[in-house]
Write a protein that holds these residues in place. Structure first.
Motif, PDB file in Angstrom:
ATOM      1  N   ILE A  69      28.081  11.695  -1.088  1.00 11.82           N
ATOM      2  CA  ILE A  69      28.539  12.630  -0.057  1.00 11.82           C
ATOM      3  C   ILE A  69      29.827  12.223   0.020  1.00 11.82           C
ATOM      4  O   ILE A  69      30.683  12.915   0.237  1.00 11.82           O
ATOM      5  N   ILE A  70      29.930  11.028   0.218  1.00  8.95           N
ATOM      6  CA  ILE A  70      31.399  10.293   0.646  1.00  8.95           C
ATOM      7  C   ILE A  70      32.377  10.744  -0.565  1.00  8.95           C
ATOM      8  O   ILE A  70      33.713  11.235  -0.368  1.00  8.95           O
ATOM      9  N   LEU A  71      31.913  10.347  -1.649  1.00 15.31           N
ATOM     10  CA  LEU A  71      32.687  10.793  -2.932  1.00 15.31           C
ATOM     11  C   LEU A  71      32.979  12.164  -3.053  1.00 15.31           C
ATOM     12  O   LEU A  71      34.353  12.659  -3.245  1.00 15.31           O
ATOM     13  N   GLU A  72      32.273  13.200  -2.748  1.00 11.71           N
ATOM     14  CA  GLU A  72      32.352  14.556  -2.720  1.00 11.71           C
ATOM     15  C   GLU A  72      33.356  15.067  -1.597  1.00 11.71           C
ATOM     16  O   GLU A  72      34.345  15.811  -2.253  1.00 11.71           O
ATOM     17  N   ASN A  73      33.264  14.483  -0.536  1.00 11.75           N
ATOM     18  CA  ASN A  73      34.028  14.902   0.447  1.00 11.75           C
ATOM     19  C   ASN A  73      35.715  14.121   0.174  1.00 11.75           C
ATOM     20  O   ASN A  73      36.341  15.094   0.267  1.00 11.75           O
ATOM     21  N   LYS A  74      35.646  13.247  -0.544  1.00 13.77           N
ATOM     22  CA  LYS A  74      36.965  12.816  -1.183  1.00 13.77           C
ATOM     23  C   LYS A  74      37.567  13.821  -2.131  1.00 13.77           C
ATOM     24  O   LYS A  74      38.770  14.284  -2.087  1.00 13.77           O
ATOM     25  N   LYS A  75      36.621  14.280  -3.156  1.00 15.88           N
ATOM     26  CA  LYS A  75      37.075  15.215  -4.186  1.00 15.88           C
ATOM     27  C   LYS A  75      37.458  16.720  -3.328  1.00 15.88           C
ATOM     28  O   LYS A  75      38.611  17.135  -3.615  1.00 15.88           O
ATOM     29  N   ILE A  76      36.781  17.080  -2.460  1.00 20.49           N
ATOM     30  CA  ILE A  76      37.000  18.285  -1.704  1.00 20.49           C
ATOM     31  C   ILE A  76      38.306  18.099  -1.035  1.00 20.49           C
ATOM     32  O   ILE A  76      39.176  19.147  -0.994  1.00 20.49           O
ATOM     33  N   PHE A  77      38.670  16.961  -0.212  1.00 19.64           N
ATOM     34  CA  PHE A  77      39.839  16.839   0.452  1.00 19.64           C
ATOM     35  C   PHE A  77      41.087  16.603  -0.357  1.00 19.64           C
ATOM     36  O   PHE A  77      42.276  17.352  -0.275  1.00 19.64           O
ATOM     37  N   ALA A  78      40.982  16.136  -1.560  1.00 16.79           N
ATOM     38  CA  ALA A  78      41.983  16.347  -2.703  1.00 16.79           C
ATOM     39  C   ALA A  78      42.245  17.436  -3.142  1.00 16.79           C
ATOM     40  O   ALA A  78      43.346  17.916  -3.416  1.00 16.79           O
ATOM     41  N   LYS A  79      41.145  18.113  -3.458  1.00 14.37           N
ATOM     42  CA  LYS A  79      41.351  19.636  -3.877  1.00 14.37           C
ATOM     43  C   LYS A  79      41.961  20.510  -3.121  1.00 14.37           C
ATOM     44  O   LYS A  79      42.793  21.588  -3.357  1.00 14.37           O
ATOM     45  N   THR A  80      41.739  20.237  -1.829  1.00  7.91           N
ATOM     46  CA  THR A  80      42.138  21.205  -0.579  1.00  7.91           C
ATOM     47  C   THR A  80      43.740  21.028  -0.368  1.00  7.91           C
ATOM     48  O   THR A  80      44.593  21.746  -0.611  1.00  7.91           O
ATOM     49  N   ILE A  81      44.147  19.723  -0.391  1.00 13.91           N
ATOM     50  CA  ILE A  81      45.465  19.269  -0.170  1.00 13.91           C
ATOM     51  C   ILE A  81      46.437  19.899  -1.352  1.00 13.91           C
ATOM     52  O   ILE A  81      47.497  20.392  -1.305  1.00 13.91           O
ATOM     53  N   ASN A  82      45.844  19.609  -2.604  1.00 15.96           N
ATOM     54  CA  ASN A  82      46.551  19.913  -3.860  1.00 15.96           C
ATOM     55  C   ASN A  82      46.667  21.404  -4.037  1.00 15.96           C
ATOM     56  O   ASN A  82      47.814  21.849  -4.371  1.00 15.96           O
TER      57      ASN A  82
END
Length: 642
Positions: free
Chosen positions: A140-153
């Motif tokens: 879940i921690i890794l998935e949240n990092k991915k979602i955060f990166a996707k949102t910012i980009n």
């Protein structure tokens, strides 16, 4: 010798054993790094590890925000801490404005998730539920990092492509909703149950839960700040943004005379009077633009082009209005529809679902406009083009234009799929498997397509040619990608598949430059003198040699040697044959064989008529007469027996 071989084999086995051992140690080391580097540390070092976990993201530095969130003095020094959080948020917005993308290694992410899933499967088999829960938290921690990166980009991409306000609201709301959907009560209960356990697995589980909770709080803080301060990285657009129009709508609906009526309309029809007024004004505005402003500028632009560009035989005045006017009108109305829908629809999710379709429609209309310019220019200047370039075939140009239409349609489809966030690579890869089935299902279409290529490249016939193919005879209308259309002499249209035509013997009457055959047999009566008939033959031959509409050997034909006989290749016939042919039942026949200069049917009929008239004059001149089919009956009188 056998001992030596055994000794070498034994050394190889030892070497492989050492390699496997070292490899296993590497895996264990990596396992220890991924499952948590906190096993040998105390609870007081948790925050340091939180920073190390988030330290991968350098430009956005969420570790600092997490430190502030987890700081016990946050409530005691609220103002100071909030100022620090605001400063960290301003740094994130500055990175967005500077277009600094969030660095996220997707390959490494997949490897880590794959490794953790493997551990979960193994621990599940041995009922090690605590280890399973710990690894789920890490995923879940890794998935949240991915979602955060996707949102910012995605915010940076949307800012560069001038997305409307609802796009960013929808993006941030989705990210916030995904975080709010994470329910950690189950894991908090497990942490409470093992609070007294200080073994490495328990510590690792509690540390992972702390990291996840801090990550969720930090991400929510960033998302909400970006949503509330959108004007700092995306300036408001008065025309396109809903809030600007909403201000006017609110002013109309708040009017004391309209307020009650507006509330009734909104209750029953979900639309207020203010929105109706704005929609009506939008339609009037765009109708005025479409009927008055665009035609005025089109005429003005065309006139200036006509004055400046005088070297072209084709005036742009004939091309631009026809190519632009209709398409521009459609674009204006589509834009009016888009503004109206965005005004009516309150849900940002629905608006973002419509945007790809509008973008595709705009691209399709502009592509159609450019295609119309090219097509109209070729059609209007075709005579000049094909005169300047005689080797260029009309069929080839028409075929290329048809292929261009198909390419544009494929490009638009791919563009729409990209807008809808489909994986184009996966679609193209799947075509390798599905292409076999499609090819089998569309084998007739493909065979017709390649048949059209064969017809065009072989130059078997062209548009306007008179051909015979099997039972079909007529003039070729056009050669399409799948079929060829032929207009019969009875003015009927026949459509023939190109695959069938490509495999047929085609009789092309139009592939001739000079010479359409005139063949006749003249019958002279037996009462005519042979010398008169012979003189008639000489006179007919001389008449044909001197006739201006008959092809003769006097024609200027290139006599240079070629690999192929040029007369046959180009379709040139100039033979003249006039001879006494035979003794028929009731006539002496003269064989006449020649070719008219023009292969055109009407010219051929005119030439043939003139030749017949002149032959009649020559027959009379030489004291000959045409024979009619006659029969002579001899009756013998029989003597009766007395």
């Amino acid at each position: 010798m056998q001992k030596t071989q055994k000794h070498i084999l034994f050394q190889i086995i030892i070497f492989l054993t050492l390699c496997l051992t070292l490899h296993a140690e590497g895996i264990l080391t990596e396992n220890n790094l991924l499952t948590g580097q906190l096993n040998s540390q105390t609870t007081s070092k948790i925050q340091t590890q939180v920073d190390d976990t988030i330290q991968e993201v350098d430009p956005y530095d969420l570790g600092f925000i997490i430190n502030l969130i987890q700081n016990k003095n946050l409530k005691l020094q609220a103002d100071t801490q909030i100022e620090k959080i605001d400063a960290a948020m301003e740094k994130i917005i500055a990175n967005i404005n500077n277009e600094i993308t969030y660095p996220f290694d997707n390959t490494k992410y997949k490897q880590q998730v794959k490794f953790l899933n493997s551990k979960i499967n193994i621990n599940s088999k041995y009922d090690n539920n605590l280890a399973v829960s710990r690894d789920i938290l890490k995923i879940i921690i890794l998935e949240n990092k991915k979602i955060f990166a996707k949102t910012i980009n995605a915010i940076i991409d949307g800012k560069n492509s001038f997305k409307d306000r609802k796009y960013f609201i929808f993006l941030l709301d989705n990210s916030i909703e995904e975080l709010n959907d994470l329910h950690l009560e189950k894991y908090k209960k497990i942490a409470s149950d093992i609070s007294l356990n200080n073994n490495s697995l328990s510590l690792d589980f509690r540390n992972s839960l702390d990291i996840l909770e801090a990550q969720i709080k930090a991400n929510l803080l960033v998302y909400n700040y970006l949503k509330s301060n959108m004007q700092k990285y995306r300036p408001s657009n008065f025309i396109l943004d809903e809030l600007s129009l909403k201000y006017i709508i609110d002013k109309i609906d708040s009017n004391s005379y309209i307020k009650n009526i507006s509330e009734i309309f909104y209750y029953y029809f979900h639309i207020s009077i203010g929105k109706i007024v704005i929609l009506f004004l939008i339609m009037i505005l765009f109708y005025f633009i479409n009927t008055k402003i665009l035609p005025f500028f089109t005429k003005l632009f065309s006139r200036k082009l006509v004055k400046k560009i005088k070297t072209l035989n084709i005036s742009f005045l004939d091309i631009l209005p026809e190519s632009f006017s209709f398409t521009l009108s459609i674009i204006v109305y589509v834009f009016a529809l888009q503004v109206s829908l965005f005004l009516l629809i309150d849900k940002a999710q629905t608006v973002n679902q419509l945007i790809p379709w509008f973008n595709t429609v705009y691209l399709a209309l502009f592509s159609y406009m450019l295609y119309r310019i090219l097509n109209n220019y070729i059609n209007l200047s075709s005579d000049k083009i094909f005169t300047d370039y005689p080797n260029m075939r009309k069929e080839m140009v028409d075929f290329l234009l048809r292929i261009l239409k198909v390419v544009i349609l494929i490009f638009l489809l791919l563009f729409l799929l990209v807008q809808l966030n489909f994986d184009i690579k996966a679609i193209i890869a799947s075509l390798g498997i599905g292409g076999i089935a499609i090819a089998l299902a569309a084998k007739d279409t493909l065979s017709n397509f390649f048949g059209s290529l064969n017809i065009i490249t072989d130059n078997s016939f062209s548009q306007g040619d008179w051909i015979e193919a099997g039972n079909v005879e007529g003039t070729v209308v056009d050669i399409r990608m799948r079929t060829t259309r032929i207009r019969t002499f009875a003015n009927a249209m026949i459509t023939v598949p190109n695959a069938q035509l490509a495999n047929m013997s085609i009789l092309n009457w139009s592939k001739r430059v000079i010479g359409r055959r005139i063949k006749m047999s003249l019958g002279m009566t037996y009462s005519c003198k042979m010398s008169d008939i012979e003189n008639l033959v000489l006179d007919i031959r001389e008449m044909l040699q001197e006739h201006p509409l008959i092809a003769t050997s006097k024609l200027n034909i290139d006599k240079k040697p070629y690999l192929l006989k040029k007369e046959d290749l180009m379709g040139i016939k100039n033979n003249i044959l006039v001879y006494i042919d035979e003794y028929a039942n009731s006539s002496i026949n003269i064989f006449v064989y020649c070719f008219s200069r023009s292969p055109d049917w009407a010219d051929w009929l005119e030439t043939k008529q003139d030749v017949i008239i002149k032959i009649s004059e020559l027959v009379e001149k030489n004291n000959c007469s045409f024979a009619f089919p006659t029969q002579t009956i001899h009756l013998e009188k029989e003597e009766l027996d007395k």
